[in-house]
Each structure stands twice: as structure tokens, then as C-alpha cells.
Design a protein around this motif. Sequence first.
Motif, PDB file in Angstrom:
ATOM      1  N   UNK A  65       0.841  -1.178   0.000  1.00  0.00           N
ATOM      2  CA  UNK A  65       0.000   0.000   0.000  1.00  0.00           C
ATOM      3  C   UNK A  65       0.890   1.247   0.000  1.00  0.00           C
ATOM      4  N   UNK A  66       0.405   2.340  -0.555  1.00  0.00           N
ATOM      5  CA  UNK A  66       1.209   3.560  -0.603  1.00  0.00           C
ATOM      6  C   UNK A  66       1.496   4.064   0.806  1.00  0.00           C
ATOM      7  N   UNK A  67       2.612   4.765   0.948  1.00  0.00           N
ATOM      8  CA  UNK A  67       2.973   5.316   2.247  1.00  0.00           C
ATOM      9  C   UNK A  67       1.918   6.301   2.736  1.00  0.00           C
ATOM     10  N   UNK A  68       1.316   7.058   1.843  1.00  0.00           N
ATOM     11  CA  UNK A  68       0.298   8.031   2.236  1.00  0.00           C
ATOM     12  C   UNK A  68      -0.915   7.333   2.851  1.00  0.00           C
ATOM     13  N   UNK A  69      -1.379   6.253   2.226  1.00  0.00           N
ATOM     14  CA  UNK A  69      -2.520   5.501   2.776  1.00  0.00           C
ATOM     15  C   UNK A  69      -2.130   4.861   4.091  1.00  0.00           C
ATOM     16  N   UNK A  70      -0.927   4.309   4.166  1.00  0.00           N
ATOM     17  CA  UNK A  70      -0.444   3.672   5.385  1.00  0.00           C
ATOM     18  C   UNK A  70      -0.428   4.654   6.552  1.00  0.00           C
ATOM     19  N   UNK A  71       0.152   5.832   6.343  1.00  0.00           N
ATOM     20  CA  UNK A  71       0.247   6.815   7.413  1.00  0.00           C
ATOM     21  C   UNK A  71      -1.129   7.312   7.840  1.00  0.00           C
ATOM     22  N   UNK A  72      -2.010   7.524   6.874  1.00  0.00           N
ATOM     23  CA  UNK A  72      -3.347   8.020   7.200  1.00  0.00           C
ATOM     24  C   UNK A  72      -4.129   7.032   8.051  1.00  0.00           C
ATOM     25  N   UNK A  73      -3.851   5.738   7.902  1.00  0.00           N
ATOM     26  CA  UNK A  73      -4.579   4.713   8.653  1.00  0.00           C
ATOM     27  C   UNK A  73      -4.199   4.685  10.129  1.00  0.00           C
TER      28      UNK A  73
END
Length: 236
Positions: A65-73
Amino acid sequence: MAVVSLNRPERLNALDVASKERLGAMWSELAADTDVRAVVLCGAGPRAFCAGSDITEVRETSRMVSTEILLAAIPGMATPLWKPVVAALHGHCVGMGLTLAIHCDFRICAPQARLSYPEVNHGMISAVSAMHLADLIGRDAAMRMLLLGESLDAETARAVGLVSELAEDPLSRALELASALAAKPAAAVQAHKRLAGFAVRRLSAAEREEVIEVRAWLESFGDYKDGAARFAARKG
């Protein structure tokens, strides 16, 4: 008070991309909702809080998964979340699931729970936890979990500071604690959380770039995909 439940019990609440995207949206919604003064994070079903990322999806799509999606989760990582979050942990608390938990303010844990970062055994990483776990439990304990993939029982996790307290019914205790937090003056609670988390509440630009670079570098290795495939086959 709001309750966020990881609700894929047939997959031990493993997080696929859609689940991570929904979590990111939920944290933003809760941060903006003035009626919510505390949050409880739990997992559905009797077997697990969260078994980490959905490795079957990783195997089938051959991508992380993209880092942006990972961090947002992760609570408070992409969207500032000053409201206290209490995690109720039971059964398996693994990988990305444990990453979610350590970014909550309190972790109430069932005595039978097991906590681990097994990614290293499968050629994978837990990137955000690798940056922040040592701040919570010390470098030695963090390196044993991250580099050796050691699993901790609940008592040991409590002893090293990985969980806040043990409870036979962690969800009931988490709800009780969240209710007590919600009854406090909201501005004072949120101001304390904001100040206490100043150093670690979000990744700096340099850290974010490092996570992106390391994750891309890891994905170029064959053992990443091979390890994901073996893990998915074992779980299936």
C-alpha cells in the motif's frame, strides 16, 4: 465517545487497502467531530484484534500500500488527532495491527493476547513502528521484536510498557476508561495530548521520505514477494 471496530473477523481483522483507506477517513472524521471526546479502537470477533496487513492481498497484487494511505490509517499520523484513543487488544495483535495500537494513548490487553512484529521473518518491514517502537519500550526490547520477530505474551508486554494494563474484558475496560476521559474538560485533555506527543505525533518530512525510500528498496528484493506468498499460504 466513538467506537472504531476493525470488522473482518473471517480474516482475523487483517487490513486490506480498503480497510486502511477507511481508517484514514475515520480518523479525519473523528478529529473534526466536536461531539466526540474520546475514541475506542477494537477488533471484531473472538480471535484477534488485528492480524496485520492482509498478506493474501499483497501476494495477489504484488504491491505494498502507498505510504500516504499507510500513514493516514494510523491514528494521529496524517491528521492531527488530539482526542484520546484507547485500544482494546485481544487474541492476535500483529504487525500493522500492533502499529495501530502503539499509536493509541492507552492499550488495554487481554491476558491471553500475543503481540508481535513477524514481518522480518517474511522479508517485510513494519516501517512506522521501526521508527517509533523504541521510544515506547526501549531500544533493546524493540530490536528483539523487530529484528528477531519475537512474540510477547501480555504479561511481558505489560512489563516492558507495550501495553498499559491487563483486563479479562479489554473492551469493557477500554469503554470505561474512554468514558472517564470523555468526562474531563475536553480542551485540557486535548492540550495535554498535543503537548505530550509533540516529538512523535507525526513523521517529519525527512522521516517520511526515508519510509518511502526503504519500502521501495525492500520491494525490489525477491524475498519480499516470496515471503509474502509463503505467509499467505501458511495462514490460508
